[in-house]
Design an enzyme around this catalytic site. Structure first.
Site, short mmCIF file in Angstrom:
data_model
loop_
_atom_site.label_atom_id
_atom_site.label_comp_id
_atom_site.label_asym_id
_atom_site.label_seq_id
_atom_site.Cartn_x
_atom_site.Cartn_y
_atom_site.Cartn_z
N ASP A 158 117.73 -54.59 70.61
CA ASP A 158 116.30 -55.10 70.07
C ASP A 158 115.74 -55.58 71.24
OD1 ASP A 158 114.03 -55.22 68.68
OD2 ASP A 158 114.98 -55.93 66.65
C1 BGC Z 1 111.51 -55.52 66.40
C2 BGC Z 1 112.15 -53.87 66.33
C3 BGC Z 1 111.09 -52.91 67.13
C4 BGC Z 1 111.19 -53.48 68.63
C5 BGC Z 1 110.20 -52.50 69.55
C6 BGC Z 1 111.44 -55.62 67.92
O1 BGC Z 1 110.63 -57.03 67.84
O2 BGC Z 1 112.80 -56.20 65.90
O3 BGC Z 1 112.14 -53.67 64.98
O4 BGC Z 1 111.59 -51.70 67.15
O5 BGC Z 1 110.66 -54.98 68.76
O6 BGC Z 1 109.00 -52.86 68.94
#
Ligand code: BGC
Length: 847
Positions: free
Chosen positions: A372
């Site tokens: 993530d």
């Molecule tokens: C979120 C994810 C997301 C990623 C990219 C993160 O902060 O937890 O769900 O896919 O950002 O935007």
């Protein structure tokens, strides 16, 4: 169980695909050449090039526009008759396309063994730096997390130091980056472009929680296919969706992004998203790679506070949190995202047990694991690394292939490999996972997006109609008490001539990552009502804003309400109050909305309350005093017409809750499939404080009931349904024989049947739910577990006989040795309209 498609969407989408294919051939010719060094069979390349040339000649003579595709052979034949050459070209192209289609049927996505040779051929030419480059990802657009300060992406792409970029949404920019990768980088490996496409790309669908509330996996699949079609036309070939986290706590804002609290429903929904995004084959031009996130347990954040730590036993993990991920993997998801949360002390992005043991070894996942946002970097504040090199090593060795934005793989992985802290084999495996996805997507063959075609993929009328249908089916009627005429207030009676629409959320609230609120064919709710009631019969007052408002505004709204026959209040949360980083400790109406609600109720006018939110809200006062309440969630582009059709009764609400709706925040986490306590309250009256020993020493609150305001599975309707008793075909099952056939999808262990009658006066659609309970097992099992459901349309007065086939797996649990098996047990089976009603039929599982 089968789900009826709600229209012949596939055919229409197929047409669109066909027309898009024609427009991207030109771009592909170049890319075939660029990719030639990776294509082992040069004769296929020549055939493809020749096919393109002929096919394009044909297309130039055909009269067709990409936005109104006309792909049927009968219509084509009129054009083909124009010249023999074109006929030959068409036949050749057609035959080739058919051959390709036959090949397509055998595609296995990222697990396709046919990719192996190509992967190895690329891999053996890569330097250490180029390999690590494939494992590096940055956000090159609107950030969706705290920034990491790099901007030199063009230079890095040219050097082969980046494998993926995300948050770039302009197709020209996508092509510009891709051109650098394809022309300037040594190995011409295309960039994989990603984005959080989570409830539609531009044609905004209801938020995922709402989409799941349709209890209709077919709609989920169709909606995600539309999202894929629009996003891929824009050049985005990878979505960070579906979010398949089990969510048991409404304080957690990301409940909005998932399918709720149930692993069975969550698994069906997870698989549907994957199928919808990835289509029949991943390298179709309108398919995108899915990413099941956030692996794993992220939804169990303590206190419902986002990014917080989680404590989940292995049993609970396996029985509740892992199944939707497993379902996504089984459905072929190309990727999985490792979560932020520490799980039992080990951050999910550095957890070899979940990433290697379960995901790779037990499930055989062949795809890509991406971290993530900066979750590799967050290993430092989480306390398992004190500097970047260790964080990179721990994440990498645990099984995170690609590092999203932290830059720590870029900075440290070379050293980690050179020092032997991670092996070259581990590095090669991670690179293989990335290359598999790129190859399976066909990115080497068609790295570029057709910039002119991109806008034409958006807002197709049939897709906007699908979004509206999805919204209509997602609304949950929470309450519908009698109005002034002694009849249920909804649907609106013809005696209502003038309505006042009051509240801050009437103008189509749009959740983030959906299309901007002013984009696409959106009809505001009040305008839709005006169409029906006539000019001057819809009075609109904001009343208050979501977060603040003045006495004057409230007074003006009250005066407006006095002039109407009925008030429709549109209250709730601002869209950015749910989703990521949007946890709430209070779940009432924000700002002064409760004051507005009470002031309007004092007018004595009949009131319909439409709640907009990304989670259940605790509104005991409203549920006691307001006669009609509809949970509309955040409904997307079709909100206006969908709401109007529902209020006027053209649609009979059929949405059902996928989360238990709390009475108070203090009840959270609250979920129907909880374990029993040693002191269940039984018949004790929990609406008043305990008065004696019998009512005190039970598992209860002094000041709140245990039960939810509305249970999981609940949803009202404009008609009523009556459920008959449950009949089982057998009262005795044998654990040993069930275990022998545990994986059989055809073996029927038990049938359970019941009659369901539409006892009201309107046709309706009921979601018939089957739950079981097992007692006497080695591990305590929930008071109820959903094992099957079916949606049935029933005419007034009609009775439908519903029969469920239960397969051996339905009776298996994760036992005290963490094995999935059936154990001897007492069994209860309910067939009911929600998780709180019904009387069970009893049976037992003998050894
Ligand atoms: C979120 C994810 C997301 C990623 C990219 C993160 O902060 O937890 O769900 O896919 O950002 O935007």
């Amino acid at each position: 169980m089968s789900f009826q498609p709600i229209g012949d969407q596939r055919v229409q989408l197929g047409d669109v695909i066909f027309s898009r294919i024609s427009l991207v051939w030109t771009a592909r010719v170049y890319s075939y050449v660029a990719a030639a060094e990776f294509v082992p069979n040069y004769s296929i390349l020549c055939i493809l090039l020749l096919r393109n040339v002929l096919f394009m000649s044909y297309l130039r003579l055909s009269i067709r526009t990409p936005s109104a595709p006309d792909p049927t052979p009968t219509v084509h034949s009129a054009n083909v008759g124009v010249c023999g050459f074109v006929l030959a070209a068409f036949l050749f192209a057609h035959a080739t396309v058919q051959a390709q289609a036959r090949h397509q049927e055998s595609s296995k996505g990222v697990s396709d063994p046919a990719l192996d040779a190509q992967v190895e051929s690329i891999l053996q030419r890569m330097t250490l730096e180029e390999k690590i480059g494939q494992l590096v990802q940055y956000s090159a657009g609107q950030p969706t997390g705290p920034g990491t300060g790099r901007t030199d992406y063009e230079d890095m792409v040219a050097k082969g130091q980046i494998g993926s970029l995300f948050n770039v949404i302009d197709p020209r920019q996508i092509n510009a980056y891709q051109r650098i990768a394809m022309e300037k980088s040594r190995l011409h490996i295309p960039i994989l472009f990603g984005l959080d496409v989570i409830h539609g790309f531009k044609t905004e669908f209801p938020i995922p929680l709402a989409l799941a509330s349709t209890w209709n996996p077919s709609i989920v699949e169709q909606a995600s296919h539309v999202a894929a079609m629009e996003a891929s036309a824009d050049g985005i070939r990878w979505t960070f969706s579906p979010m398949v986290d089990i969510a048991r706590d409404a304080r957690w804002g990301r409940m909005a992004e998932g399918a709720g609290e149930d692993p069975y429903l969550g698994s069906l929904v997870a698989a549907s998203y994957v199928r919808g995004y990835q289509g029949a084959r991943l390298d179709a031009s309108d398919s995108i790679a899915a990413c099941a996130k956030h692996y794993v347990g992220y939804g169990a954040a303590e206190g419902g506070r986002d990014y917080n730590t989680t404590e989940i036993s292995e049993h609970t993990l396996r029985q509740f949190y892992l199944p939707p991920f497993h379902a996504a993997v089984e459905a072929g998801t190309a990727s999985v995202m490792s979560a932020f949360n520490p799980l039992n002390g080990i951050p999910s992005s550095a957890n070899p047990f979940t990433l290697k043991q379960i995901l790779r070894k037990e499930w055989g996942f062949p795809g890509l694991v991406v971290s993530d946002w900066n979750s590799v970097g967050e290993l430092i504040p989480q306390g398992v690394a004190i500097e970047g090199a260790t964080a990179a090593r721990k994440a990498f060795v645990a099984g995170v292939d690609m590092d999203m934005v932290s830059s720590l793989y870029h900075d440290h992985l070379q050293q980690v490999i050179k020092s032997g802290e991670a092996t070259t084999k581990e590095l090669d495996d991670a690179v293989r996972h990335v290359l598999r996805v790129k190859l399976a997507l066909g990115l080497f063959q068609h790295p570029y997006v057709d910039e002119a075609a991109a806008p034409k993929a958006l807002f197709h009328p049939e897709n906007v109609a699908l979004a509206q249908t999805a919204a209509e089916r997602s609304f949950v009627l929470l309450k519908n008490a009698n109005g002034p005429g002694g009849q249920p207030l909804l649907p609106l009676s013809s005696s209502v001539k003038t309505v006042a629409v009051i509240g801050p959320l009437a103008d189509n609230p749009s959740f983030y990552q959906g299309g901007p609120p002013d984009e696409g064919p959106r009809v505001p709710f009040a305008a839709e009502l005006t169409k029906r009631l006539g000019e001057g019969h819809v009075l609109r007052f904001k009343g208050v804003d979501v977060l603040d408002g003045s006495d004057d505004d409230i007074n003006t709204a009250v005066a407006g309400a006095q002039k109407a026959d009925l008030v429709i209040l549109t209250l709730g949360e601002r869209p950015d109050m749910s989703g990521e980083a949007a946890s709430r400790a209070h779940l009432g109406l924000p700002g002064r909305q409760q004051e507005l609600l009470e002031a309007i109720m004092r007018t004595g006018k009949p009131v319909v309350l439409i709640l907009f939110s990304g989670r259940p809200l605790t509104l005991p006062w409203a549920f006691e005093h307001v006669p009609a309440v509809l949970a509309a969630w955040l409904p997307g582009i079709g909100a206006g017409p969908a709401l109007a059709r529902t209020l006027f009764g053209e649609v009979n609400p059929s949405g059902r809750l996928v989360v238990s709706w709390p009475r108070s925040v203090g009840q959270e986490p609250l979920y129907y499939n909880h374990l029993n306590t040693g002191r269940p309250p039984g018949d004790v009256d929990l609406t008043r404080p305990p008065t004696d020993v019998a009512s005190k020493y039970v598992s209860r609150y002094l000041d709140e009931q245990d039960s939810p305001q509305f249970p999981f599975g609940y949803g009202g309707s404009y008609t009523t349904y009556t459920f008959g008793p449950v009949k089982l075909n057998t009262q005795r099952l044998g654990a040993a024989s069930l275990n022998k056939n545990l994986n059989s999808a055809t073996e029927v262990a038990m049938t359970a049947e019941a009659d369901v009658t539409n006892s009201g006066s309107r046709p309706g659609e009921e979601t018939v739910q089957l739950f079981i309970q097992l007692t006497g097992t080695s591990v305590a099992e929930p008071v109820r577990m959903l094992k099957a459901f079916r949606q049935i349309s029933i005419a007034p007065g009609e009775t439908t006989h519903v029969k469920f086939d239960l397969h051996p797996e339905a009776f298996a649990i994760w036992n005290d040795r963490n094995q999935f098996a059936v154990e001897p047990a007492k069994l209860n089976v309910w067939i009911s309209p929600d998780a709180a009603q019904g009387a069970p039929a009893a049976a037992e599982i003998l050894p």
